[in-house]
Design a protein around this motif. Sequence first.
Motif, PDB file in Angstrom:
ATOM      1  N   THR A 189     -27.412 -91.249 -64.910  1.00 30.32           N
ATOM      2  CA  THR A 189     -28.853 -91.003 -64.729  1.00 30.32           C
ATOM      3  C   THR A 189     -29.598 -90.874 -66.055  1.00 30.32           C
ATOM      4  O   THR A 189     -30.831 -90.790 -66.073  1.00 30.32           O
ATOM      5  CB  THR A 189     -29.081 -89.719 -63.905  1.00 30.32           C
ATOM      6  N   GLY A 190     -28.835 -90.856 -67.165  1.00 32.42           N
ATOM      7  CA  GLY A 190     -29.463 -90.765 -68.474  1.00 32.42           C
ATOM      8  C   GLY A 190     -30.031 -89.397 -68.779  1.00 32.42           C
ATOM      9  O   GLY A 190     -30.934 -89.259 -69.599  1.00 32.42           O
ATOM     10  N   VAL A 191     -29.515 -88.374 -68.106  1.00 31.66           N
ATOM     11  CA  VAL A 191     -30.026 -87.013 -68.279  1.00 31.66           C
ATOM     12  C   VAL A 191     -29.246 -86.301 -69.378  1.00 31.66           C
ATOM     13  O   VAL A 191     -28.017 -86.307 -69.392  1.00 31.66           O
ATOM     14  CB  VAL A 191     -29.917 -86.212 -66.960  1.00 31.66           C
ATOM     15  N   GLU A 192     -29.981 -85.685 -70.288  1.00 37.53           N
ATOM     16  CA  GLU A 192     -29.373 -84.840 -71.317  1.00 37.53           C
ATOM     17  C   GLU A 192     -30.126 -83.529 -71.364  1.00 37.53           C
ATOM     18  O   GLU A 192     -31.171 -83.419 -71.994  1.00 37.53           O
ATOM     19  CB  GLU A 192     -29.398 -85.539 -72.677  1.00 37.53           C
ATOM     20  N   THR A 240     -22.467 -86.572 -50.965  1.00 34.47           N
ATOM     21  CA  THR A 240     -21.597 -87.747 -50.806  1.00 34.47           C
ATOM     22  C   THR A 240     -21.953 -88.515 -49.547  1.00 34.47           C
ATOM     23  O   THR A 240     -22.025 -89.748 -49.555  1.00 34.47           O
ATOM     24  CB  THR A 240     -20.118 -87.303 -50.744  1.00 34.47           C
ATOM     25  N   LYS A 241     -22.199 -87.783 -48.464  1.00 33.48           N
ATOM     26  CA  LYS A 241     -22.499 -88.417 -47.177  1.00 33.48           C
ATOM     27  C   LYS A 241     -23.788 -89.225 -47.225  1.00 33.48           C
ATOM     28  O   LYS A 241     -23.868 -90.320 -46.672  1.00 33.48           O
ATOM     29  CB  LYS A 241     -22.601 -87.342 -46.088  1.00 33.48           C
ATOM     30  N   ILE A 242     -24.795 -88.686 -47.898  1.00 31.04           N
ATOM     31  CA  ILE A 242     -26.090 -89.390 -47.936  1.00 31.04           C
ATOM     32  C   ILE A 242     -26.195 -90.311 -49.154  1.00 31.04           C
ATOM     33  O   ILE A 242     -27.220 -90.971 -49.355  1.00 31.04           O
ATOM     34  CB  ILE A 242     -27.269 -88.394 -47.913  1.00 31.04           C
ATOM     35  N   GLY A 243     -25.145 -90.341 -49.977  1.00 30.37           N
ATOM     36  CA  GLY A 243     -25.112 -91.274 -51.108  1.00 30.37           C
ATOM     37  C   GLY A 243     -26.053 -90.923 -52.240  1.00 30.37           C
ATOM     38  O   GLY A 243     -26.611 -91.802 -52.883  1.00 30.37           O
ATOM     39  N   VAL A 244     -26.250 -89.635 -52.482  1.00 28.62           N
ATOM     40  CA  VAL A 244     -27.164 -89.192 -53.551  1.00 28.62           C
ATOM     41  C   VAL A 244     -26.351 -88.726 -54.754  1.00 28.62           C
ATOM     42  O   VAL A 244     -25.452 -87.894 -54.631  1.00 28.62           O
ATOM     43  CB  VAL A 244     -28.083 -88.058 -53.064  1.00 28.62           C
ATOM     44  N   GLU A 245     -26.674 -89.275 -55.904  1.00 31.52           N
ATOM     45  CA  GLU A 245     -26.080 -88.828 -57.169  1.00 31.52           C
ATOM     46  C   GLU A 245     -27.209 -88.629 -58.171  1.00 31.52           C
ATOM     47  O   GLU A 245     -27.656 -89.577 -58.811  1.00 31.52           O
ATOM     48  CB  GLU A 245     -25.069 -89.857 -57.688  1.00 31.52           C
ATOM     49  N   ASP A 246     -27.719 -87.415 -58.242  1.00 29.93           N
ATOM     50  CA  ASP A 246     -28.826 -87.122 -59.133  1.00 29.93           C
ATOM     51  C   ASP A 246     -28.510 -85.870 -59.951  1.00 29.93           C
ATOM     52  O   ASP A 246     -27.372 -85.380 -59.965  1.00 29.93           O
ATOM     53  CB  ASP A 246     -30.133 -86.961 -58.349  1.00 29.93           C
ATOM     54  N   LEU A 247     -29.517 -85.366 -60.610  1.00 25.04           N
ATOM     55  CA  LEU A 247     -29.361 -84.199 -61.476  1.00 25.04           C
ATOM     56  C   LEU A 247     -28.774 -83.008 -60.721  1.00 25.04           C
ATOM     57  O   LEU A 247     -27.887 -82.312 -61.216  1.00 25.04           O
ATOM     58  CB  LEU A 247     -30.726 -83.835 -62.073  1.00 25.04           C
ATOM     59  N   ASP A 248     -29.265 -82.775 -59.483  1.00 32.64           N
ATOM     60  CA  ASP A 248     -28.782 -81.645 -58.691  1.00 32.64           C
ATOM     61  C   ASP A 248     -27.315 -81.828 -58.296  1.00 32.64           C
ATOM     62  O   ASP A 248     -26.550 -80.860 -58.239  1.00 32.64           O
ATOM     63  CB  ASP A 248     -29.637 -81.463 -57.433  1.00 32.64           C
ATOM     64  N   THR A 249     -26.923 -83.077 -57.979  1.00 33.48           N
ATOM     65  CA  THR A 249     -25.524 -83.352 -57.656  1.00 33.48           C
ATOM     66  C   THR A 249     -24.640 -83.002 -58.845  1.00 33.48           C
ATOM     67  O   THR A 249     -23.587 -82.356 -58.703  1.00 33.48           O
ATOM     68  CB  THR A 249     -25.336 -84.844 -57.298  1.00 33.48           C
ATOM     69  N   ALA A 250     -25.076 -83.437 -60.035  1.00 37.61           N
ATOM     70  CA  ALA A 250     -24.309 -83.168 -61.252  1.00 37.61           C
ATOM     71  C   ALA A 250     -24.177 -81.661 -61.488  1.00 37.61           C
ATOM     72  O   ALA A 250     -23.098 -81.160 -61.828  1.00 37.61           O
ATOM     73  CB  ALA A 250     -24.976 -83.838 -62.442  1.00 37.61           C
ATOM     74  N   LYS A 251     -25.262 -80.927 -61.294  1.00 31.48           N
ATOM     75  CA  LYS A 251     -25.230 -79.475 -61.519  1.00 31.48           C
ATOM     76  C   LYS A 251     -24.265 -78.794 -60.537  1.00 31.48           C
ATOM     77  O   LYS A 251     -23.614 -77.807 -60.874  1.00 31.48           O
ATOM     78  CB  LYS A 251     -26.639 -78.895 -61.389  1.00 31.48           C
ATOM     79  N   THR A 252     -24.223 -79.326 -59.301  1.00 33.13           N
ATOM     80  CA  THR A 252     -23.304 -78.750 -58.317  1.00 33.13           C
ATOM     81  C   THR A 252     -21.858 -78.982 -58.740  1.00 33.13           C
ATOM     82  O   THR A 252     -21.013 -78.080 -58.654  1.00 33.13           O
ATOM     83  CB  THR A 252     -23.565 -79.349 -56.928  1.00 33.13           C
ATOM     84  N   TYR A 253     -21.566 -80.201 -59.201  1.00 32.78           N
ATOM     85  CA  TYR A 253     -20.206 -80.470 -59.711  1.00 32.78           C
ATOM     86  C   TYR A 253     -19.888 -79.551 -60.889  1.00 32.78           C
ATOM     87  O   TYR A 253     -18.782 -79.011 -60.990  1.00 32.78           O
ATOM     88  CB  TYR A 253     -20.092 -81.926 -60.154  1.00 32.78           C
ATOM     89  N   SER A 254     -20.884 -79.362 -61.767  1.00 37.14           N
ATOM     90  CA  SER A 254     -20.691 -78.499 -62.931  1.00 37.14           C
ATOM     91  C   SER A 254     -20.391 -77.064 -62.489  1.00 37.14           C
ATOM     92  O   SER A 254     -19.497 -76.404 -63.020  1.00 37.14           O
ATOM     93  CB  SER A 254     -21.933 -78.534 -63.811  1.00 37.14           C
ATOM     94  N   SER A 255     -21.150 -76.597 -61.470  1.00 39.44           N
ATOM     95  CA  SER A 255     -20.942 -75.238 -60.951  1.00 39.44           C
ATOM     96  C   SER A 255     -19.548 -75.088 -60.357  1.00 39.44           C
ATOM     97  O   SER A 255     -18.903 -74.047 -60.505  1.00 39.44           O
ATOM     98  CB  SER A 255     -21.996 -74.912 -59.891  1.00 39.44           C
ATOM     99  N   LEU A 256     -19.082 -76.146 -59.661  1.00 38.94           N
ATOM    100  CA  LEU A 256     -17.732 -76.123 -59.107  1.00 38.94           C
ATOM    101  C   LEU A 256     -16.697 -76.001 -60.221  1.00 38.94           C
ATOM    102  O   LEU A 256     -15.708 -75.272 -60.111  1.00 38.94           O
ATOM    103  CB  LEU A 256     -17.478 -77.398 -58.303  1.00 38.94           C
ATOM    104  N   GLY A 257     -16.934 -76.746 -61.305  1.00 44.66           N
ATOM    105  CA  GLY A 257     -16.024 -76.689 -62.440  1.00 44.66           C
ATOM    106  C   GLY A 257     -15.948 -75.305 -63.048  1.00 44.66           C
ATOM    107  O   GLY A 257     -14.873 -74.845 -63.459  1.00 44.66           O
ATOM    108  N   LYS A 258     -17.076 -74.605 -63.073  1.00 45.16           N
ATOM    109  CA  LYS A 258     -17.123 -73.273 -63.671  1.00 45.16           C
ATOM    110  C   LYS A 258     -16.471 -72.213 -62.779  1.00 45.16           C
ATOM    111  O   LYS A 258     -16.005 -71.190 -63.275  1.00 45.16           O
ATOM    112  CB  LYS A 258     -18.572 -72.878 -63.946  1.00 45.16           C
ATOM    113  N   THR A 259     -16.471 -72.451 -61.460  1.00 47.40           N
ATOM    114  CA  THR A 259     -15.957 -71.420 -60.546  1.00 47.40           C
ATOM    115  C   THR A 259     -14.481 -71.588 -60.217  1.00 47.40           C
ATOM    116  O   THR A 259     -13.832 -70.633 -59.803  1.00 47.40           O
ATOM    117  CB  THR A 259     -16.757 -71.423 -59.226  1.00 47.40           C
ATOM    118  N   THR A 260     -13.957 -72.801 -60.379  1.00 51.50           N
ATOM    119  CA  THR A 260     -12.541 -73.006 -60.037  1.00 51.50           C
ATOM    120  C   THR A 260     -11.633 -72.551 -61.178  1.00 51.50           C
ATOM    121  O   THR A 260     -12.017 -72.579 -62.346  1.00 51.50           O
ATOM    122  CB  THR A 260     -12.265 -74.486 -59.681  1.00 51.50           C
ATOM    123  N   GLN A 261     -10.410 -72.136 -60.845  1.00 48.20           N
ATOM    124  CA  GLN A 261      -9.461 -71.642 -61.839  1.00 48.20           C
ATOM    125  C   GLN A 261      -8.388 -72.679 -62.177  1.00 48.20           C
ATOM    126  O   GLN A 261      -7.631 -72.508 -63.129  1.00 48.20           O
ATOM    127  CB  GLN A 261      -8.777 -70.367 -61.310  1.00 48.20           C
TER     128      GLN A 261
END
Length: 785
Positions: free
Chosen positions: A678-681, A638-659
Amino acid sequence: MAELCHRLGLSSENDKERSSYLVKAANVYRNMNVEDANAASVYLSLGNLATSAGKQREYFGKVVEISGSLKLENKNTAEAYYKLGNITGDEKKQREYYMHSLKLYNKLGIEDVNVGKIYFYLGINAEEKTDRIDYFAKALNMYKQHNLEDENTAMTSMCLGLLLDDQTNKLKHFRNAVRIYKKLGTEDESTAKAYYCLGVSSEDKDEQCDCFASVVSLSAKLNVKDENMAKSYYCLGLLEDAREKQKEYYLKALELYEELGVESLDVAKIYHGLGLIAETKDKQKEYFMKALEDYEQLEVEDSDMGKLYNDLALIAETREEQHECYARALSVYRALKFEDENTARAYYALGTLSPIKEEQYAYFMKTLDIHKHLGIENVDTGKVYNGLAILAETKEKQRECYKKALEIYVKLGIEDANMARIYIGLGALAPTTDLQYEHFLKALSIHNKEKLVDEDTARILTNLGITSAAKDRQLMFFSKALSLYTKLQVKDCNVARLYFELGVLADAKDREREYYLEALKIYNELGLEDASTALAYFFLGLLPDRKEKKRECFVRALGIYTKLGIENANTADAYNNLGLVSDSIEKQLACYMKALSIYEKAGVEDENVAKVYHNLGAVIDDDIKRRKYFMKAIKVYTKIGVEDLDTAKTYSSLGKTTQVKEDKRKYFGEALRIYIKTGVEDEDTGDVYGNIGILHDSTSEQEECFKRAVSIYDKLKIQTNTAAAIYYKLAVLENKAGKGGEKRAKAAHDIYLSLIHISEPTRPLYISYAVFCLKKKKKKQKKKK
């Protein structure tokens, strides 16, 4: 009785009590009319306790009187003479006392601090320079023997530095004085002077700046305004690179000189300096003329005045004015019998301005004579040879002059259409890639024109490839360079670098690997292990391969970095990637933590740091810590303004770990937003759709998400537990809605069968395809009834 009082006085820790006992002892000796060594000792002690100069003079004088009558030559007598020297106001008597004291100390073989101080005072009062140097050196030696570092030591060191001619020794003593003053925390005028002396003598720019800044700071603190402060401002202006700051220092120096009412040559030099940084010609001329006015008023003609005339010539509007200024500069230099680069420049300029061929030749030859005498070959030397070539009467002489000019241009890297090497140099120093490319292209055109085919040509081609914006042109230049190196049978670090660059550009992974291996082969043959070698190993490790091979590459890269003592972002990247291929969680954690430590130490906060946080979250066996690392990764992204595949995967990982359901929706939602943006599938995109579907309350929205997930799984042929579960859930929804569902259930069944060899006790339970069909058949039968 007298001896008892003396002993009691010496043993007392109270000054008043000590003085009382000593006075009693002295009275006893006086009443008994006794004048011996003990009495002298009492008087010496009383003198040391006395606070007024009169009493000190009386007591120390009594010691000297008794010693003289008894012909005593002891330490007390020597000390008494020394103390008398300290308090007398008569310079002649002071020297007499010090010499008596020194003679006695030397005769007794005593070397103490007082001897050092005597040498210092003798040095201050000595008339001959050699005597002063000798006394100060002896004083310092005495202080050194007694490990004494006080203000007197610092002052002695500074005084000695001022007298010495050898620059190295001057610097040593000035630095010693400054060091002692710093150690003692002394901030007085002597400290400021020591800083000034060191600044003037030093050749280190940083040290000079620090010293002159200290003079200014100390002087302001002490509310002292003197020439040293003004000179320090001037010197700071000379050392400063930024024009605005230069101007500020020069103006402060001028203001201070005016306030002091001092007519100094420095004022003229300051005006000269202001002229050199002025933004307009009019302002330059104004300052230069003020400088000239000061020179004339002080009736001073020095080399700087000659340079001032040179600079005036540069802004002159007519050739006549130029000629006059250069002629005046030359007149000053000749009067001083001074010959430097500026003198030569005046001769050269007069040569270019003269309409008479004989004068031109004479001026050019004089310029060359000065350059040869000074051992100079610079831009002006090349220009002189060009000028001489034009004046030469024979082709041989012309050729000789042009050849010499070309040799100098190539050596100095002068920009010229006929000199390829200058363009190589300019390209290497250019601030932008476009400008680099432009210079290298000119160099290549010269090589082609001159039919030069050598290592320089290959280097130019390599540099053109590096600076080219288009990939096809990069490949073209690199290929040509490689072909040329092969033809020349050259295998050096430049060739290795070329292979590395080709590897970076390669589309096919096998080809990329081939280039990196070739680069490493050359590095190994050369026995070269530097940062470039490490980088080649690192990039080789990034390619698809067995974990053992990848791990070996990263370990080799890190081994080189460690050997070279390099800890930078590249080192951290290597640790991060080594963690990805490590064979145990403990090793992974160690690598990630090491990478994180290096990033933090280097002050780096980029997407690679975020990846390390993500990787730590992925391997750590603690949900709270895992979420903490994923959150840190998101914070960096967020600080460096990057939204890419790795950012998405991190959000996904957060979703999987939170209750928390709402948090799950939030994180999976952010992941999906970035995937769509990003058009990633990929597999995780499908998983995110599936997880969002599970979280929806609406059956239609669930079905829509499951369909999107299944569409991605089908497209990518994903066969995982998650995929099977989503297929099954979609089948159940379709079955309930009367849309069939057999196809989805069969897909889920097939995936589970393909994964049956994997031991996963936590694998979610699933309904078999046969049972699913049987349930559906029973439902249909019930409807018919």
